[in-house]
Design a protein around this motif. Structure first.
Motif, PDB file in Angstrom:
ATOM      1  N   GLY A 131      30.791  34.105 -10.722  1.00 61.06           N
ATOM      2  CA  GLY A 131      30.536  35.518 -11.029  1.00 61.06           C
ATOM      3  C   GLY A 131      31.663  36.156 -11.818  1.00 61.06           C
ATOM      4  N   SER A 132      32.897  35.914 -11.424  1.00 57.99           N
ATOM      5  CA  SER A 132      34.019  36.550 -12.123  1.00 57.99           C
ATOM      6  C   SER A 132      34.188  35.992 -13.528  1.00 57.99           C
ATOM      7  CB  SER A 132      35.312  36.400 -11.320  1.00 57.99           C
ATOM      8  OG  SER A 132      35.704  35.045 -11.231  1.00 57.99           O
ATOM      9  N   SER A 133      33.910  34.710 -13.728  1.00 51.22           N
ATOM     10  CA  SER A 133      34.038  34.143 -15.075  1.00 51.22           C
ATOM     11  C   SER A 133      32.981  34.719 -16.007  1.00 51.22           C
ATOM     12  CB  SER A 133      33.956  32.613 -15.037  1.00 51.22           C
ATOM     13  OG  SER A 133      32.662  32.166 -14.686  1.00 51.22           O
ATOM     14  N   ARG A 134      31.776  34.971 -15.507  1.00 51.07           N
ATOM     15  CA  ARG A 134      30.724  35.571 -16.329  1.00 51.07           C
ATOM     16  C   ARG A 134      31.062  37.022 -16.652  1.00 51.07           C
ATOM     17  NH1 ARG A 134      30.203  30.749 -15.305  1.00 51.07           N
ATOM     18  NH2 ARG A 134      28.432  29.582 -16.090  1.00 51.07           N
ATOM     19  N   ARG A 135      31.538  37.761 -15.666  1.00 50.84           N
ATOM     20  CA  ARG A 135      31.929  39.151 -15.927  1.00 50.84           C
ATOM     21  C   ARG A 135      33.025  39.210 -16.981  1.00 50.84           C
ATOM     22  NH1 ARG A 135      31.157  39.413 -10.503  1.00 50.84           N
ATOM     23  NH2 ARG A 135      33.361  39.146 -10.020  1.00 50.84           N
ATOM     24  N   ALA A 136      34.023  38.329 -16.869  1.00 45.14           N
ATOM     25  CA  ALA A 136      35.119  38.322 -17.842  1.00 45.14           C
ATOM     26  C   ALA A 136      34.623  37.914 -19.233  1.00 45.14           C
ATOM     27  CB  ALA A 136      36.217  37.357 -17.382  1.00 45.14           C
ATOM     28  N   ARG A 137      33.780  36.898 -19.294  1.00 44.50           N
ATOM     29  CA  ARG A 137      33.302  36.412 -20.586  1.00 44.50           C
ATOM     30  C   ARG A 137      32.394  37.413 -21.271  1.00 44.50           C
ATOM     31  NH1 ARG A 137      29.775  31.406 -20.074  1.00 44.50           N
ATOM     32  NH2 ARG A 137      31.646  30.615 -19.124  1.00 44.50           N
ATOM     33  N   TRP A 138      31.450  37.977 -20.545  1.00 43.75           N
ATOM     34  CA  TRP A 138      30.444  38.820 -21.170  1.00 43.75           C
ATOM     35  C   TRP A 138      30.803  40.303 -21.221  1.00 43.75           C
ATOM     36  CZ3 TRP A 138      27.966  35.671 -23.885  1.00 43.75           C
ATOM     37  CH2 TRP A 138      27.592  34.416 -23.414  1.00 43.75           C
TER      38      TRP A 138
END
Length: 141
Positions: A131-138
């Protein structure tokens, strides 16, 4: 019910229906391996496309990657990427800090298959990182 209609939970936006790209059911038919529509060079992914996978972000993300790589290859006259594989993982919260995961494959066989991973502390951390990697990426958060 066909395999592609089994996973529909949303209706396409009016603008997509008005585009003339949809069929009777309101969705855009695509080649499930390339995500290309019947209009050359036009692709559809996510909730508007008839692919045969669930309408979940993890599947849209995989489809978007294939489309992006196809567009880049076309612009650079490079080799086209591999086919969209219809693979994805879904985390399942059981409460009390327990998280399991199902890895699913919707396109390689005659019917979808999946593997369930029992709840564990490692999967709690994995889900949090996902979840945190998607929030950071997008969203740069």
């Amino acid at each position: 019910m066909t395999s592609s209609s089994a996973y529909r939970s949303t209706a396409p936006p009016n603008v997509v229906v008005a585009s003339g790209m949809t069929e009777e059911d309101g969705y855009v038919p695509v080649n499930p391996r390339t995500l290309e529509t019947r209009f050359p060079g036009v692709y559809a992914i996510g909730d508007v496309a008839t692919i045969g996978v669930p309408k979940a972000g993890v599947f849209s993300e995989g489809a978007a990657r294939v489309v992006a790589e196809s567009l880049i290859a076309r612009l650079l006259r490079g080799e086209q990427p591999g086919a969209y594989d219809g693979l994805g993982s879904c985390y399942i919260e059981f409460g009390a800090g327990r998280v399991g995961r199902v890895d699913v494959d919707f396109l390689s066989g005659p019917k979808p298959t999946g593997t369930f991973h029992e709840p564990s502390g490692a999967l709690v951390a994995e889900k949090r990182h996902f979840g945190s990697s998607r929030r950071a990426r997008w969203f740069s958060l």
